[in-house]
Enzyme design. Sequence first.
Site, PDB file in Angstrom:
ATOM      1  N   SER A 131      10.072  -7.418  -0.836  1.00 15.64           N
ATOM      2  CA  SER A 131       9.409  -8.328   0.016  1.00 15.64           C
ATOM      3  C   SER A 131       9.951  -9.571  -0.168  1.00 15.64           C
ATOM      4  CB  SER A 131       7.785  -8.130  -0.264  1.00 15.64           C
ATOM      5  OG  SER A 131       7.219  -9.238   0.127  1.00 15.64           O
ATOM      6  N   TYR A 144       0.899  -8.195  -6.659  1.00 18.53           N
ATOM      7  CA  TYR A 144       1.807  -7.698  -5.722  1.00 18.53           C
ATOM      8  C   TYR A 144       3.155  -8.655  -5.464  1.00 18.53           C
ATOM      9  CZ  TYR A 144       3.809  -6.334  -1.190  1.00 18.53           C
ATOM     10  OH  TYR A 144       4.579  -6.010  -0.080  1.00 18.53           O
TER      11      TYR A 144
HETATM   12  N1  LIG Z   1       3.721  -4.404   5.900  1.00 25.79           N
HETATM   13  C1  LIG Z   1       4.217  -5.541   5.420  1.00 25.79           C
HETATM   14  O1  LIG Z   1       3.811  -6.727   5.974  1.00 25.79           O
HETATM   15  C2  LIG Z   1       5.231  -5.560   4.301  1.00 25.79           C
HETATM   16  C3  LIG Z   1       5.849  -6.572   3.837  1.00 25.79           C
HETATM   17  C4  LIG Z   1       6.835  -6.668   3.011  1.00 25.79           C
HETATM   18  C5  LIG Z   1       7.042  -5.692   2.259  1.00 25.79           C
HETATM   19  N2  LIG Z   1       6.369  -4.316   2.715  1.00 25.79           N
HETATM   20  C6  LIG Z   1       6.751  -3.137   1.831  1.00 25.79           C
HETATM   21  O2  LIG Z   1       7.301  -2.255   2.628  1.00 25.79           O
HETATM   22  C7  LIG Z   1       6.925  -0.996   2.015  1.00 25.79           C
HETATM   23  C8  LIG Z   1       6.234  -0.033   2.958  1.00 25.79           C
HETATM   24  O3  LIG Z   1       5.080  -0.687   3.669  1.00 25.79           O
HETATM   25  P1  LIG Z   1       4.405  -0.331   4.938  1.00 25.79           P
HETATM   26  O4  LIG Z   1       3.861  -1.751   5.504  1.00 25.79           O
HETATM   27  O5  LIG Z   1       5.076   0.725   5.746  1.00 25.79           O
HETATM   28  O6  LIG Z   1       2.880   0.387   4.100  1.00 25.79           O
HETATM   29  P2  LIG Z   1       2.130   1.508   4.550  1.00 25.79           P
HETATM   30  O7  LIG Z   1       0.843   1.260   3.746  1.00 25.79           O
HETATM   31  O8  LIG Z   1       2.030   1.954   6.032  1.00 25.79           O
HETATM   32  O9  LIG Z   1       2.987   2.569   3.979  1.00 25.79           O
HETATM   33  C9  LIG Z   1       3.136   2.838   2.539  1.00 25.79           C
HETATM   34  C10 LIG Z   1       3.297   4.267   2.056  1.00 25.79           C
HETATM   35  O10 LIG Z   1       3.386   4.454   0.895  1.00 25.79           O
HETATM   36  C11 LIG Z   1       2.353   5.703   0.424  1.00 25.79           C
HETATM   37  N3  LIG Z   1       2.120   5.486  -1.142  1.00 25.79           N
HETATM   38  C12 LIG Z   1       1.493   4.555  -1.402  1.00 25.79           C
HETATM   39  N4  LIG Z   1       1.103   4.782  -2.775  1.00 25.79           N
HETATM   40  C13 LIG Z   1       1.539   6.153  -3.060  1.00 25.79           C
HETATM   41  C14 LIG Z   1       1.580   7.092  -4.017  1.00 25.79           C
HETATM   42  N5  LIG Z   1       0.840   6.736  -5.081  1.00 25.79           N
HETATM   43  N6  LIG Z   1       2.149   8.207  -4.002  1.00 25.79           N
HETATM   44  C15 LIG Z   1       2.966   8.538  -3.084  1.00 25.79           C
HETATM   45  N7  LIG Z   1       3.047   7.605  -1.870  1.00 25.79           N
HETATM   46  C16 LIG Z   1       2.329   6.470  -1.897  1.00 25.79           C
HETATM   47  C17 LIG Z   1       1.475   5.624   1.257  1.00 25.79           C
HETATM   48  O11 LIG Z   1       0.773   6.854   1.513  1.00 25.79           O
HETATM   49  C18 LIG Z   1       1.976   4.922   2.705  1.00 25.79           C
HETATM   50  O12 LIG Z   1       2.273   6.223   3.541  1.00 25.79           O
HETATM   51  C19 LIG Z   1       5.963  -1.138   0.658  1.00 25.79           C
HETATM   52  O13 LIG Z   1       6.976  -1.320  -0.166  1.00 25.79           O
HETATM   53  C20 LIG Z   1       5.515  -2.523   1.224  1.00 25.79           C
HETATM   54  O14 LIG Z   1       5.292  -3.258  -0.048  1.00 25.79           O
HETATM   55  C21 LIG Z   1       5.590  -4.532   3.733  1.00 25.79           C
END
Ligand SMILES: NC(=O)c1ccc[n+]([C@@H]2O[C@H](COP(=O)([O-])OP(=O)(O)OC[C@H]3O[C@@H](n4cnc5c(N)ncnc54)[C@H](O)[C@@H]3O)[C@@H](O)[C@H]2O)c1
Length: 244
Positions: A131, A144
């Site tokens: 991130s 985080y």
């Molecule tokens: N959405 C944002 O604004 C943003 C910004 C920067 C970084 N990110 C990063 O992007 C990545 C994807 O995030 P996203 O926004 O698609 O979120 P999301 O919540 O839509 O998807 C995250 C996925 O990870 C899975 N997950 C979480 N804990 C788990 C576990 N214990 N076992 C198995 N699976 C698990 C969830 O079931 C989910 O499907 C993450 O690493 C997040 O930190 C997101």
Amino acid sequence: MDIFRGKAVLVTGAAGGIGAAIVRQLRSEGARVAVADRDVAGIEAEAHLPGDLLDTGYADSLPKAAFQALRGLDIVVNNAGVITRGTVTNTTDADWSLSLGVNVEAPFRICRAAIPILAAEGGGAIVNVASCWGIRPGPDHAIYCMTKAAIASLTQCMGMDHAHQNIRVNAVCPNEVNTPMLRTGFLKRGFDPNTAVAELGKTVPLGRIAEPEDIADVVLFLASDAARYMCGSLVEVNGGKAVG
Ligand SMILES: NC(=O)c1ccc[n+]([C@@H]2O[C@H](COP(=O)([O-])OP(=O)(O)OC[C@H]3O[C@@H](n4cnc5c(N)ncnc54)[C@H](O)[C@@H]3O)[C@@H](O)[C@H]2O)c1
């Protein structure tokens, strides 16, 4: 286009916003994909490997399971993640364990197991989803930010340490992305997600927050041969909106 024809890929967090886009785009470029998440029912993919990344045995065994299911392994995308909100003084033990477990320990375990498999295949690529908050922290998300800094640092270390095995390890560092992670955060705080996403978009120089596909495209680039000289890079994808 068919840039991943013949490639076997493991994607974690495949049921989430960014993960689903990564899986769709990889498959549309010819990759065979093993999807990992707690619930992978209904995801179109060549192999389904459901489980909880907090289960250390599951995380340790995922690369081998993907290798066996796909009859090969070329690329690993550590995308699963969780976000906990708060300062250090309002972080619970449960928040700490969850954040460290999913965002740091699981990708560490997956990389540790995947690297020998990729090396035996002649090399490969790992893309971690960190991130921009892992590069420069934002407010009120101390744990985080720390976990994302940890995976960013691990990416740089692995990028150096395993380049000689023809394994490239890089990370994509998004700012805000329109996914369930962001939208449920708004809901929990009593905001309408559509209005909040539109308002947030006005703070981005490009005029909108990222859609999952904007991030997936960069993940695919880092996984592809077009990024063949990139090792240990942290690529910010932020529409011009830097943190801090
Ligand atoms: N959405 C944002 O604004 C943003 C910004 C920067 C970084 N990110 C990063 O992007 C990545 C994807 O995030 P996203 O926004 O698609 O979120 P999301 O919540 O839509 O998807 C995250 C996925 O990870 C899975 N997950 C979480 N804990 C788990 C576990 N214990 N076992 C198995 N699976 C698990 C969830 O079931 C989910 O499907 C993450 O690493 C997040 O930190 C997101």
